[in-house]
Design an enzyme around this catalytic site. Structure first.
Site, PDB file in Angstrom:
ATOM      1  N   LYS A  78       0.812  -1.217   0.000  1.00 28.31           N
ATOM      2  CA  LYS A  78       0.000   0.000   0.000  1.00 28.31           C
ATOM      3  C   LYS A  78       0.846   1.268   0.000  1.00 28.31           C
ATOM      4  O   LYS A  78       0.452   2.278  -0.582  1.00 28.31           O
ATOM      5  CB  LYS A  78      -0.949   0.003   1.195  1.00 28.31           C
ATOM      6  CG  LYS A  78      -2.062  -1.029   1.037  1.00 28.31           C
ATOM      7  CD  LYS A  78      -3.088  -0.909   2.138  1.00 28.31           C
ATOM      8  CE  LYS A  78      -4.140  -1.994   1.942  1.00 28.31           C
ATOM      9  NZ  LYS A  78      -5.191  -1.953   2.925  1.00 28.31           N
ATOM     10  N   GLU A 104      -2.663   7.229   7.955  1.00 29.86           N
ATOM     11  CA  GLU A 104      -3.146   8.060   6.855  1.00 29.86           C
ATOM     12  C   GLU A 104      -4.267   8.975   7.349  1.00 29.86           C
ATOM     13  O   GLU A 104      -5.005   8.614   8.259  1.00 29.86           O
ATOM     14  CB  GLU A 104      -3.681   7.128   5.757  1.00 29.86           C
ATOM     15  CG  GLU A 104      -4.000   7.795   4.444  1.00 29.86           C
ATOM     16  CD  GLU A 104      -4.459   6.753   3.425  1.00 29.86           C
ATOM     17  OE1 GLU A 104      -3.648   6.360   2.571  1.00 29.86           O
ATOM     18  OE2 GLU A 104      -5.629   6.332   3.497  1.00 29.86           O
ATOM     19  N   HIS A 141     -15.095  -2.150   7.665  1.00 28.73           N
ATOM     20  CA  HIS A 141     -14.332  -1.966   6.432  1.00 28.73           C
ATOM     21  C   HIS A 141     -14.403  -3.161   5.500  1.00 28.73           C
ATOM     22  O   HIS A 141     -13.564  -3.335   4.631  1.00 28.73           O
ATOM     23  CB  HIS A 141     -12.872  -1.603   6.722  1.00 28.73           C
ATOM     24  CG  HIS A 141     -12.751  -0.400   7.605  1.00 28.73           C
ATOM     25  ND1 HIS A 141     -12.946   0.870   7.131  1.00 28.73           N
ATOM     26  CD2 HIS A 141     -12.527  -0.291   8.929  1.00 28.73           C
ATOM     27  CE1 HIS A 141     -12.813   1.714   8.145  1.00 28.73           C
ATOM     28  NE2 HIS A 141     -12.572   1.039   9.242  1.00 28.73           N
ATOM     29  N   ARG A 166      -5.726  -8.715  -7.538  1.00 28.20           N
ATOM     30  CA  ARG A 166      -6.308 -10.062  -7.557  1.00 28.20           C
ATOM     31  C   ARG A 166      -7.686  -9.987  -8.173  1.00 28.20           C
ATOM     32  O   ARG A 166      -8.199  -8.899  -8.434  1.00 28.20           O
ATOM     33  CB  ARG A 166      -6.459 -10.558  -6.114  1.00 28.20           C
ATOM     34  CG  ARG A 166      -7.268  -9.579  -5.286  1.00 28.20           C
ATOM     35  CD  ARG A 166      -7.731 -10.112  -3.954  1.00 28.20           C
ATOM     36  NE  ARG A 166      -8.749  -9.248  -3.381  1.00 28.20           N
ATOM     37  CZ  ARG A 166      -8.541  -8.252  -2.533  1.00 28.20           C
ATOM     38  NH1 ARG A 166      -7.326  -7.971  -2.139  1.00 28.20           N
ATOM     39  NH2 ARG A 166      -9.539  -7.528  -2.074  1.00 28.20           N
TER      40      ARG A 166
END
Lengths: 143, 497
Positions: free
Chosen positions: B116, B197, B231, B287
């Site tokens: 990421k 973040e 999430h 993926r």
């Protein structure tokens, strides 16, 4: 008799085979898990033995209770699901608050937090990191 | 000589991949753990190897066992599915070293897209990103969060599927969750690298499906994935009701530009946060995704087929101008979970009767009598509906949910029924906070439910449930939001008559 459904109370009168809910007669015919009411067919998908119980009819959720005052056991903490203990955040003799996280469980690749059902002192701890537990197993008892 | 492929995964995705293999004359094989030895997905493959173990770390994450199985079965390709080793660089390199073709992006692309932090660095050349920093310990995390400003989100650099993610609003909260996030990341992805973040509150999640080979990168449109809990996505739809034609053009072009920067060469997804008409790059999913189905339904493109074409060196057999989207599609992920608390609920399924109708697709590897083990995730079926318009598709989905019979375990079907009847969903006006304000109960059927409860026959089988011992669940049964739920049993009975 009174029953509670999704937070509302209902009066039940049972006269022989007939059942009246809040004075209105509603006849229910069962055939295995199929239910006929007023000529319409429904399915009882799920009902459990908890108090209050989760009942699912045609994919709709009902939280039902036969006694309108549910009793709660606050002397024990049972794990609601099977899994592996990854953390124990308390020790015997600790004073814990209601809702405080006491054990972290890993099940289905997720961490779940088990909370204290009561504000009390811990008298016994039957949980160790790494231990596998089954749903319903008592992990903590309170004084 | 026919090509042989090892599908290194479990559950519905094995069946899904095997289906395309059969169409292409590729012979599907699979592996299974000790816990899965009676699972149905094995039957969709020509042969399978028991790799033992129960927990993922002892089974579907064991690279050595998987490589041995591939050799034992004389396979040429390895398809990792989603989750487990799907985005694992080490695994893809190991496959290559052992002479096996990994069905996924090249190692060079995966080095960037599967990380990421790196993906964000590369994407920032061509797309807007949210401020963030990699951190190796709690002190660094606190310092980074202080620079960025709360709330912040803690993410696993190698993460996916929502695991390891923590939103924190204060220093205390960040300190408290740092270690559990690190642990979850280590357990789930074999890496405890984390980054902090800036957290954008209540955004929409919109992602773009990409197909790439070594000469071209094309897109198959976007998917709206804002309905999530912890999430993790629960409902996806395409096209997104939030995008105008111009925004769609902009977001898909940006996704292509990012994937070209990465030199991405297989099926992949670029995820964006979308808020106030602006989008920010979030991550690349390297993926096949759970929700690829809805894109297949509207475009008619078999995404697994394209993955195999690229992996075998033949390249994509479609061009951007061949991709024509038609109609609307919605996917509901049916999980073995308590419908109110979303607590996973392993157990044995009594009846499993998926709906059958035109425009209805069910991807599952479950049948009546199957057992859902506590070792893997709780997805049991993907219900996909498509139709000419969004309204038609919602109606078809509602009818499909009402007539989907699952008994013996609770499922998230009641949640989906509530969601599909919610005015915000009907208007297409929702974001990631959708579930927080969702009305879960009907107040209309109280008398009927009472009557059912009082007349239950003695032989009815009650399921064991200790869930309410958890006060957290009890507190969620507050019934504070039952009033406006407009739906009732009699309005959904027509399909069952």
């Amino acid at each position: 008799m009174k029953v509670k459904v999704n937070g509302h109370n209902y009066n039940i009168e049972m006269i022989g085979q007939k059942v009246r809910v809040n004075g209105r007669q509603i006849s229910v015919v069962f055939n295995e898990n199929e239910i006929m009411i007023k000529g319409k067919k429904f399915h009882l998908d799920y009902i459990d033995d908890a108090e209050p119980a989760l009942m699912i009819v045609n994919g709709m959720t009902y939280i039902v209770s036969k006694s309108s005052e549910p009793t709660e056991s606050t002397k024990q903490l049972k794990t609601p699901l099977s899994g592996r203990i990854v953390d124990v955040l308390v020790k015997v003799g600790d004073n814990v608050k209601k809702g405080q996280t006491v054990i972290v469980l890993e099940s289905m690749k997720m961490e779940s937090y088990l909370h204290s059902p009561t504000t009390a002192k811990i008298s016994e701890l039957m949980a160790q990191i790494g231990q596998s537990v089954k749903s319903g197993q008592v992990l903590v008892t309170f004084v | 000589l026919a090509t042989k492929i090892l599908i290194a995964n479990r559950g519905e995705i094995v069946r899904r991949i095997a289906k395309t293999c059969s169409k292409l004359d590729v012979i599907p094989y699979c592996i299974y753990s000790e816990a899965d030895k009676n699972s149905l997905f094995i039957k969709y493959c020509k042969d399978a190897v028991n790799i033992g173990g129960f927990a993922p770390a002892d089974s579907y994450l064991r690279m050595d066992k998987i490589i041995n199985a591939a050799k034992q079965l004389d396979c040429d390709l390895v398809h990792p599915g989603y989750g487990f080793l799907a985005e694992n660089l080490e695994f893809s390199e190991l496959c290559n070293k052992e002479g096996l073709v990994f069905v996924g992006p090249s190692s060079e692309a995966l080095k960037i897209s599967g990380d990421k932090v790196r993906a964000k660095q590369v994407a920032s050349r061509v797309a807007p990103v949210l401020e963030g920093k990699e951190v190796s310990n709690q002190d660094e995390a606190l310092r980074a969060a202080c620079d960025i400003g709360y709330p912040v989100i803690l993410k696993a650099a190698k993460g996916g599927g929502g695991r390891g993610l923590r939103v924190t609003k204060s220093e205390e909260e960040l300190s408290r969750v740092f270690n559990s996030s690190k642990n979850e990341s280590m357990i789930g992805f074999g890496s405890d690298r984390l980054f902090v973040e800036r957290y954008s509150e209540d955004p929409r999640h919109i992602e773009v499906q990409i197909l790439g080979d070594n000469s071209a990168v094309i897109h198959l449109g976007e998917r709206e994935c804002s309905i999530q809990r912890r999430h993790q996505k629960l409902i996806e739809e395409t096209p997104s009701p939030a995008l105008t034609i111009e925004m769609r053009k902009s977001i898909t072009e940006t996704a292509i530009a990012i994937m070209k920067e990465i030199k991405y060469d297989n099926a992949g997804t670029v995820e964006f946060l979308f808020k106030d008409g602006r989008f920010y790059f979030m991550e690349v999913n390297s993926r096949i995704q759970v929700e690829h189905t809805i894109t297949e339904e509207v475009t008619g493109v078999d995404i697994v087929e394209q993955q195999l074409h690229v992996a075998t060196g033949n390249g994509l057999n479609i061009k951007q101008e061949d991709v024509k989207s038609k109609g609307h599609a919605i996917e509901c992920r049916i999980n073995a979970e308590h419908p109110l608390s979303f607590v996973p609920f392993p157990g044995t399924v009594d009846t499993f009767l998926p709906p059958e109708a035109i425009g209805v697709r069910v991807d599952t590897a479950l049948s009546s009598g199957c057992t859902i083990s506590p070792f893997y995730d709780s997805l049991i079926a993907k219900l996909i509906c498509c139709g000419e318009s969004r309204i038609d598709t919602i109606e078809s989905m509602k009818q499909s949910l009402y007539s989907f019979r699952i008994s013996g375990i609770p499922s998230t079907i009641p949640f989906h029924i509530s969601a599909l009847n919610d005015s915000r969903f009907l208007e297409g006006n929702y974001n990631t906070s959708f579930i927080d304000d969702l009305k879960r109960y009907s107040s209309k059927d109280g008398e009927i439910a009472s009557a059912i409860l009082c007349q239950l026959p003695k032989k009815i089988k009650f399921m064991k449930n200790n869930l309410y011992e958890d006060p957290w669940i009890k507190s969620n049964l507050s019934f504070s939001n039952i009033s406006n739920f407009s739906h009732d049993l009699f309005s959904n009975s027509r399909w069952n008559a």
